[in-house]
Write a protein that holds these residues in place. Sequence first.
Motif, short mmCIF file in Angstrom:
data_model
loop_
_atom_site.label_atom_id
_atom_site.label_comp_id
_atom_site.label_asym_id
_atom_site.label_seq_id
_atom_site.Cartn_x
_atom_site.Cartn_y
_atom_site.Cartn_z
N ALA A 611 -5.16 41.49 -32.88
CA ALA A 611 -3.99 42.32 -32.65
C ALA A 611 -3.48 42.19 -31.21
N ARG A 612 -4.41 42.10 -30.25
CA ARG A 612 -3.98 41.94 -28.86
C ARG A 612 -3.40 40.54 -28.64
N ALA A 613 -3.95 39.56 -29.36
CA ALA A 613 -3.41 38.20 -29.23
C ALA A 613 -1.97 38.13 -29.71
N LEU A 614 -1.59 39.03 -30.61
CA LEU A 614 -0.23 39.02 -31.17
C LEU A 614 0.73 39.90 -30.37
N VAL A 615 0.24 40.58 -29.33
CA VAL A 615 1.12 41.36 -28.47
C VAL A 615 2.12 40.42 -27.80
N PRO A 616 3.43 40.73 -27.83
CA PRO A 616 4.42 39.84 -27.19
C PRO A 616 4.09 39.59 -25.73
N LYS A 617 4.19 38.33 -25.32
CA LYS A 617 3.90 37.92 -23.95
C LYS A 617 5.21 37.53 -23.27
N PRO A 618 5.21 37.46 -21.94
CA PRO A 618 6.40 36.92 -21.26
C PRO A 618 6.70 35.51 -21.75
N LEU A 619 7.95 35.15 -21.73
CA LEU A 619 8.35 33.81 -22.13
C LEU A 619 8.45 32.91 -20.89
N PRO A 620 8.38 31.61 -21.08
CA PRO A 620 8.58 30.71 -19.94
C PRO A 620 9.92 30.99 -19.27
N PRO A 621 10.00 30.75 -17.97
CA PRO A 621 11.24 31.04 -17.24
C PRO A 621 12.46 30.38 -17.88
N GLY A 622 13.53 31.16 -18.00
CA GLY A 622 14.77 30.63 -18.54
C GLY A 622 14.89 30.73 -20.04
N LEU A 623 13.84 31.16 -20.74
CA LEU A 623 13.87 31.24 -22.19
C LEU A 623 14.23 32.66 -22.61
N ASP A 624 15.32 32.79 -23.35
CA ASP A 624 15.80 34.09 -23.81
C ASP A 624 14.99 34.52 -25.02
N GLU A 641 2.12 25.25 -27.11
CA GLU A 641 2.59 25.91 -28.33
C GLU A 641 3.31 27.22 -28.02
N THR A 642 2.81 27.94 -27.02
CA THR A 642 3.41 29.23 -26.69
C THR A 642 4.77 29.09 -26.02
N ALA A 643 5.10 27.89 -25.54
CA ALA A 643 6.40 27.67 -24.90
C ALA A 643 7.38 27.00 -25.86
#
Length: 790
Positions: A611-624, A641-643
Amino acid sequence: MNANVLKLMFHQRILCLLIVIVGLSGITPILAQVKDKSENNKLPYSDPPFKGKIGKTYKESTAAWPEIPKAPVGAPNVIIVLLDDVGFGQTSTFGGLIPTPNLDKLASEGIRYNRFHTTAICGPSRAALLTGRNHHDAGNGFLMEWATGFPNYSTMIPKSTATMGEILKDNGYSTWWYGKNHNTPDWETSVAGPFDRWPTGLGFDYFYGFNAGEAHQYYPVVFENTLPVEPDKSPEEGYHLLTDMTDRAIAKMKYSKSVAPDKPFFMYFAPGGMHAPHHVTKEWRDQFKGKFDMGWEKYREQVFENQKKMGIIPQDTKLTPRPDWVPAWETLSDKQKKVYNALFENYAGYFAFTDHEVGRLLDAVKSLPDAENTLIIYIVGDNGASSEGGPDGTLDEIKSLAGMNASLDDIIKDFDKLGGPETEPHYPVGWAWAGNTPFQWVKQVASHLGGSRNPMVVSWPAKIKHDDNPRDAFLHLIDVAPTVYEAAHITMPEYVNGIKQIPLEGKSFLPSFKDNTYRGRSEQYFEILSNRSIYEDGWKANAQHTLPWRQDVAPGNWDKDKWELYNLNSDFSEANDLASKMPEKLAEMKKKFDEAAVKYHVYPLDDRGVARALVPKPLPPGLDPKETHFVFYPGAVRLPETASPSIKNRSWTITAEIKGNGKKTNGVIIAAGGVSAGITMYVKDNIPVFDYNYYGKHTIIKSKKALGADRETLTLDFNYVGGGMGKGAELILKTNGEETGRAKMDATVFARFGADTFGIGEDSGQPVTFDYKPPFKFNGTIEKVTIDLK
């Protein structure tokens, strides 16, 4: 060209040559120690004042080169070797049954430590090691893949906790990092950066390794500094990441000493071993055929006796009993024994291979001109043995971590692939328990010594005289940095890059090199996934909370945890729980944990796994975060993969505009993931193919229509059925809008494909399918690939 020009060029070359000769000969020394005492409280040091004279022309002026910081006189080379996922009772050096002759050799030249502690899991341990602060203060309360928006769990190492790389580099050291980097936040590992939390931004001159918790050893995602690099040969040709990085580390070390023999270096050598996947050749594995047929209880008994005979543990130590989460070996079926032993034999082979490769590095040190003045700190594991292989073990660790375990029959069916590129093996829970002899519990369980006590060996020929008796000072990873600084005669500054520093929370154990009565730390807290403990003056109180092999369970109800109490002065292995006999002492220790948790920013406790792994994370800079339309062009490779676009648990469409190469058209158009799970759209013999790899089960659509001679538009519509995570989908392949294939899936990957990457025009690293040999670059033209999320 006329003669005068040639003559001028000749004289210029002679002048350049003379400058080089003068510089190398030391006739005009330009490097000198530049610190004065007023500068000790900050790094980097200020630019030194000009000591020459400036007139109107050079004739009235006196030149003076600026003095550059130089390491203190006598500062040693420093090598820190950090293995991954190793139990206290696995290596022969500490009584285990896996031969580690090179570690044995190092121990015969230095000192063993039998009360050294980690945080019980990799990323936090590494943050504590590198900074000399507790893992929560270093922003790494847990792993980067499970990061949350609290500063102590963000995995963003604060600028107020400068690393050993930064401190040593600014004090005249060369600084190098090889192998595992699990300390750059997930969302900062793409080409967009930022790179200030990559190794090269954390004070290291050079980095060669991987930005993840693990790496496929045959098809690794490797970066050199901040750029992806590809292996120079295939697994079939003998490629293995550990050999590759060892070769590079040896070459860098020797080259540096050839050019600047008096300049000390700091090498952080962190191989993927012994973390899964356990990749090793049959030759190494076969050395252990039948060696563990006695089973895990007998293994523990033999190791326990070895440890007592070797003086690793006190003679009055008790062997902790088998817990109910490990079945008795005698109750297992022949099939279970066959699978469990094969997986552990494979692990042992990988360990023997790892010992061999680290041994090559240590042997190379002996050829250095200042070999005697090289401090080697060999930490045998960043946590205890891992139970993340689950009850039966696995050949697909990523699938197992997602909560899906293969049957024993499925594992046996693929035994011929064990340890090779097509598998990602991990042994079962019982062998992890045995590996941590004589302690209770395993990796992740920071409450108990099975998760947090690891062997350590230290060698420094110029300063350390060998002692057969192990040092039993209570030490922690945070004590390493202060020890290195003291050995190098360096003072930790109050400011680094203008940022006021959190004081070092560790304490130098340099006195233990000569004093075998040195006692070490008087207090230390532990916490991972709400498994927590507090140590003070021999007393230790523990609260075990979560199960490492059940990432889907978050128990909550912290107040209902059962606390245990141990006196380590008389109970080395935590075998005698005194909680019921000494409730007042337990209450006192629980209060001390709370005080430490507040002081070192442990709260809020968080026991969520998946469940914590699925918590939304910041996106790479410039990605909306609201963006649903992505366009990629050839050359977009090795994207984490996360980017990359989030295609899990939703519908999406891939559209590729390409031009083939006639009947010889071959290659990957787009691929993401790898051996365990992923997707790939490719062309083989001019036929478009789409493959969704669901943990080894491949849903394949082959186009009914070959590519034409003109430009083509290939489309894959992925229609998710919805109703939750990991549900099924209908897949439709089209060429120029015309349907050319269709398939259905009952289930899809709900979290990650694995440790591999996303790319356009090739399948770098692990192949999603073995229908082609990676990277299988597209030999036609790709104009662009578009992904639309729905």
